[in-house]
Design an enzyme around this catalytic site. Structure first.
Site, PDB file in Angstrom:
ATOM      1  N   LYS A 254       0.872  -1.237   0.041  1.00 50.48           N
ATOM      2  CA  LYS A 254       0.017   0.062  -0.114  1.00 50.48           C
ATOM      3  C   LYS A 254       0.927   1.268   0.056  1.00 50.48           C
ATOM      4  CE  LYS A 254      -4.207   1.798   2.202  1.00 50.48           C
ATOM      5  NZ  LYS A 254      -3.799   3.226   2.131  1.00 50.48           N
ATOM      6  N   LYS A 424      -6.346  -8.148  -3.223  1.00 53.16           N
ATOM      7  CA  LYS A 424      -7.291  -7.827  -4.135  1.00 53.16           C
ATOM      8  C   LYS A 424      -7.904  -9.487  -4.627  1.00 53.16           C
ATOM      9  CE  LYS A 424      -5.451  -3.186  -5.189  1.00 53.16           C
ATOM     10  NZ  LYS A 424      -4.932  -2.562  -6.352  1.00 53.16           N
TER      11      LYS A 424
HETATM   12  P1  ATP Z   1      -6.370   5.363   3.700  1.00 54.57           P
HETATM   13  O1  ATP Z   1      -6.331   6.326   4.431  1.00 54.57           O
HETATM   14  O2  ATP Z   1      -6.145   4.082   4.116  1.00 54.57           O
HETATM   15  O3  ATP Z   1      -5.532   5.625   2.208  1.00 54.57           O
HETATM   16  P2  ATP Z   1      -8.677   5.769   2.212  1.00 54.57           P
HETATM   17  O4  ATP Z   1     -10.081   6.148   2.630  1.00 54.57           O
HETATM   18  O5  ATP Z   1      -7.936   7.068   1.614  1.00 54.57           O
HETATM   19  O6  ATP Z   1      -7.778   5.174   3.070  1.00 54.57           O
HETATM   20  P3  ATP Z   1      -9.326   3.469   0.845  1.00 54.57           P
HETATM   21  O7  ATP Z   1      -9.901   3.092  -0.400  1.00 54.57           O
HETATM   22  O8  ATP Z   1      -9.591   3.121   2.067  1.00 54.57           O
HETATM   23  O9  ATP Z   1      -8.553   4.780   0.916  1.00 54.57           O
HETATM   24  O10 ATP Z   1      -7.747   2.751   0.642  1.00 54.57           O
HETATM   25  C1  ATP Z   1      -7.003   2.615  -0.529  1.00 54.57           C
HETATM   26  C2  ATP Z   1      -6.278   3.562  -0.496  1.00 54.57           C
HETATM   27  O11 ATP Z   1      -4.773   3.143  -0.584  1.00 54.57           O
HETATM   28  C3  ATP Z   1      -6.492   4.255  -2.170  1.00 54.57           C
HETATM   29  O12 ATP Z   1      -7.177   5.423  -2.288  1.00 54.57           O
HETATM   30  C4  ATP Z   1      -4.980   4.673  -2.555  1.00 54.57           C
HETATM   31  O13 ATP Z   1      -4.768   5.993  -2.408  1.00 54.57           O
HETATM   32  C5  ATP Z   1      -4.192   4.107  -1.790  1.00 54.57           C
HETATM   33  N1  ATP Z   1      -3.301   2.696  -2.131  1.00 54.57           N
HETATM   34  C6  ATP Z   1      -1.779   2.599  -2.179  1.00 54.57           C
HETATM   35  N2  ATP Z   1      -1.710   1.617  -2.676  1.00 54.57           N
HETATM   36  C7  ATP Z   1      -2.484   1.139  -3.246  1.00 54.57           C
HETATM   37  C8  ATP Z   1      -2.771  -0.076  -4.052  1.00 54.57           C
HETATM   38  N3  ATP Z   1      -1.664  -0.829  -4.191  1.00 54.57           N
HETATM   39  N4  ATP Z   1      -3.994  -0.368  -4.478  1.00 54.57           N
HETATM   40  C9  ATP Z   1      -4.959   0.358  -4.006  1.00 54.57           C
HETATM   41  N5  ATP Z   1      -4.921   1.215  -3.341  1.00 54.57           N
HETATM   42  C10 ATP Z   1      -3.629   1.707  -3.088  1.00 54.57           C
END
Ligand code: ATP
Length: 607
Positions: A254, A424
């Site tokens: 991530k 995923k």
């Molecule tokens: P967080 O603060 O945990 O990033 P969020 O609410 O912004 O949460 P989520 O959809 O819950 O977003 O978590 C996915 C987020 O992680 C995406 O919006 C993206 O910005 C980030 N991300 C980083 N690496 C990846 C990846 N490999 N695949 C998907 N998302 C990723």
């Protein structure tokens, strides 16, 4: 587009009713009645709905007015002196005062109390059309004087109630207690779907005016931002593994940057953020690379914008994106460059591919994107990223066969100080705005940075909402290393911490420290001399502790990552710090000192 003369005070009654009603069914039916009774002309729907869902309105740029700036404009618009008690209440809206009571911490309520003493009760008859025109003027005005003039026009045409709601619209938070989903649904059964694939509220309002007419499901288009697929948080690797049981699963790092969608339409390349705004600052840094290395004319990529450090050969810490993009634009030489990591592809040529499986989309990514180390990378299992992760651990993404593999990858991730992992389902489609569990995210729990960090509370910040008017967060400091056998004489600001204590524990600490709180009034006064702070206004607490001997030590834990601090005076600050416990048992002078802390950071970084 034709628009009737709906009065804003009709909408204010709707807002008041909605806020007062408890059940969501009542709130929904009130909104529906409003639409049926008042929206007659085609332009009425957008005119009204953009005021109810201001965060989704992309037509109007940002107002550039957060609470503090809004307070100064209102003070000028109302012709008040900055020193007057009401002006001070607006500027210190978080703190409250003797007369503020429950409104402390709620800017629009504080403002409405101030306005009530200055505005009459009668409505000035402002229409939605006029209000929207004024708000357009407000967002396009370039300086504070122009903004002030718009606000004074509005004040002249409204009463205090109406102005309170306008302020909430400007701050884009109406606190109506009704979800965006319900608003969309009452407007039209297909509205949410259409919004998700266009992020265009105006278009939704224009196309779906007739509730009885169903809309053919629309696919995504190049040039229109799509609401992103989201990840569901799970607490540990085995929960994630169980949830995806029997599926083919890809596990990815991530990344910690900006979620950006890149839309390429021949030579036109656009960068959209999660809140579907254009990010032109990335154009200069990235457009050329994208134009040359995406091998199709039209496509949409989904991924993360990061900063690559060419001297250290690794991704740089989160937070530097905007600065680096700006430096690139100004031609400043730097070891850092923008790097886009594409982890998905949504559109290729003239076809949307979101209904294809993730495995198929990975294949498309491999074909369509020519990757360049540290500039443009693709995240696909077993290979892909050129940029190596760490010397012995080059893998950023792999297809997992067992829980053990997931756990090991997660452990490496923590050691590598990455943000976490994402799992995923390789057979899943990409669905706009979905958080149902096709993607799962796992982030490390707070890990002790080597050992407990026992730091001294040196200041306090007032809370908002429920804790308005009360200190709810602390500024903590590290001691300057004292001479042998003496007590420390100076404390260096270290970080702001608000979470970790129960309400009861927080009350005990606040009650104990209250007699020693010294206010830090506007305009700024210097900090007491035994505290070392920077000039950064983000750091300034609302109150200081009169002197260190009167304060208490708290043990804090934090995400293992420490970040170089630009805001606080200490050389590092923590990421996501939280209070573990209050050390009433430890005297103030046993506070951790800066030297010991820096040694701790180095030993936990392995440097
Ligand atoms: P967080 O603060 O945990 O990033 P969020 O609410 O912004 O949460 P989520 O959809 O819950 O977003 O978590 C996915 C987020 O992680 C995406 O919006 C993206 O910005 C980030 N991300 C980083 N690496 C990846 C990846 N490999 N695949 C998907 N998302 C990723």
């Amino acid at each position: 587009m034709e628009e009737s003369d709906i009065k804003f005070n009709v909408m204010v009654s709707l807002f008041n009713w909605t806020q007062k009603s408890k059940s969501s069914a009542t709130k929904r039916s009130k909104f529906r009645k409003f639409l049926d009774a008042f929206c007659r002309e085609p332009g009425d729907y957008f005119s009204a709905i953009r005021l109810i869902l201001p965060v989704l309105d992309r037509e109007r740029g940002s107002y550039g007015l957060k609470e503090h700036a809004l307070a100064t404009c209102l003070i000028d618009a109302l012709g008040m002196s900055r020193d007057s008690p009401d002006a001070q209440r607006l500027l210190n809206w978080r703190k409250g005062g003797p007369k503020t009571g429950s409104s402390a911490g709620n800017f629009s309520l504080v403002a409405s109390e101030v306005l009530q003493r200055r505005q009459g009760l009668t409505s000035g008859g402002l229409t939605l059309k006029e209000l929207n025109e004024q708000l357009d003027r407000l967002s396009s005005s370039e300086n504070r004087a122009e903004k002030t003039s718009v606000l004074s026009d509005l004040i002249r045409r409204t009463n205090a109630q109406e102005m309170k709601w306008i302020i909430m619209i400007i701050l884009k938070d109406l606190k109506l207690g009704i979800s965006e989903k319900s608003i969309f649904h009452e407007f039209h059964p297909d509205a949410e779907d259409l919004f998700n694939v266009t992020c265009d509220l105006k278009l939704v309002c224009e196309k779906l005016r007739d509730r009885s007419q169903r809309h053919k499901r629309q696919d995504i288009e190049v040039g229109k931002p799509v609401r992103p697929q989201l990840a569901l948080r799970v607490s540990n690797a085995s929960a994630a593994w169980k949830k995806l049981h029997g599926k083919e699963v890809v596990v990815e790092c991530k990344f910690d940057g900006d979620r950006i969608q890149i839309h390429k339409n021949n030579s036109e390349i656009r960068f959209f953020s999660r809140s579907f705004l254009d990010h032109p600052e990335y154009e200069h840094a990235m457009s050329d690379i994208i134009a040359k290395n995406i091998l199709v004319d039209r496509c949409i990529l989904d991924g993360e914008m990061l900063v690559w450090d060419t001297s250290e050969n690794r991704f740089a810490d989160f937070g530097s994106n905007q600065g680096i993009a700006k430096a690139a634009k100004e031609g400043l030489d730097s070891d850092r460059q923008m790097c886009y990591v594409a982890f998905d592809i949504l559109y290729v040529g003239d076809t949307s591919v979101i209904h294809q499986t993730l495995a198929e989309r990975h294949d498309l990514l491999r074909k369509v994107v020519k990757s360049i180390k540290g500039r443009l990378e693709i995240l696909v299992p077993n290979g892909g990223l050129n940029a190596s992760r760490s010397p012995g651990e080059p893998c950023w993404s792999f297809v997992a066969r067992s829980l053990d593999e997931v756990e090991k990858f997660f452990k490496d991730t923590i050691e590598n100080r990455d943000e976490g992992i994402v799992l995923k389902d390789l057979a899943s489609k990409w669905e706009p705005s979905d958080r149902s569990g096709k993607w799962l995210k796992l982030k490390p729990e707070y890990v002790r940075a080597g050992s407990d960090l026992d730091v001294l509370i040196i200041g306090g910040y007032y809370g908002s909402g429920r804790r308005g008017g009360e200190v709810s967060q602390f500024l903590v400091g590290l001691a300057e290393r004292p001479m042998p056998n003496t007590h420390p004489r100076r404390f260096i600001s270290f970080c702001r911490v608000g979470t970790g204590l129960s309400d009861e524990e927080l009350d005990i600490v606040v009650t104990k420290l209250k007699p020693y709180f010294r206010k830090y009034e506007y305009p700024k006064k210097a900090a007491p001399s035994f505290y070392q702070v920077t000039n950064n206004s983000k750091e300034r607490p609302d109150v200081w502790i009169e002197s260190p001997e009167k304060s208490v030590i708290v043990s804090i834990t934090s995400d293992i990552r420490t970040i170089k601090s630009e805001v606080f005076a200490a050389p590092y600050s923590l990421r996501f710090p939280r209070i573990d416990r209050v050390r009433f048992d430890k005297p103030w002078h046993e506070c951790l000192d800066v030297h010991t802390f820096v040694e701790l950071v180095h030993s936990s970084n392995g440097t």
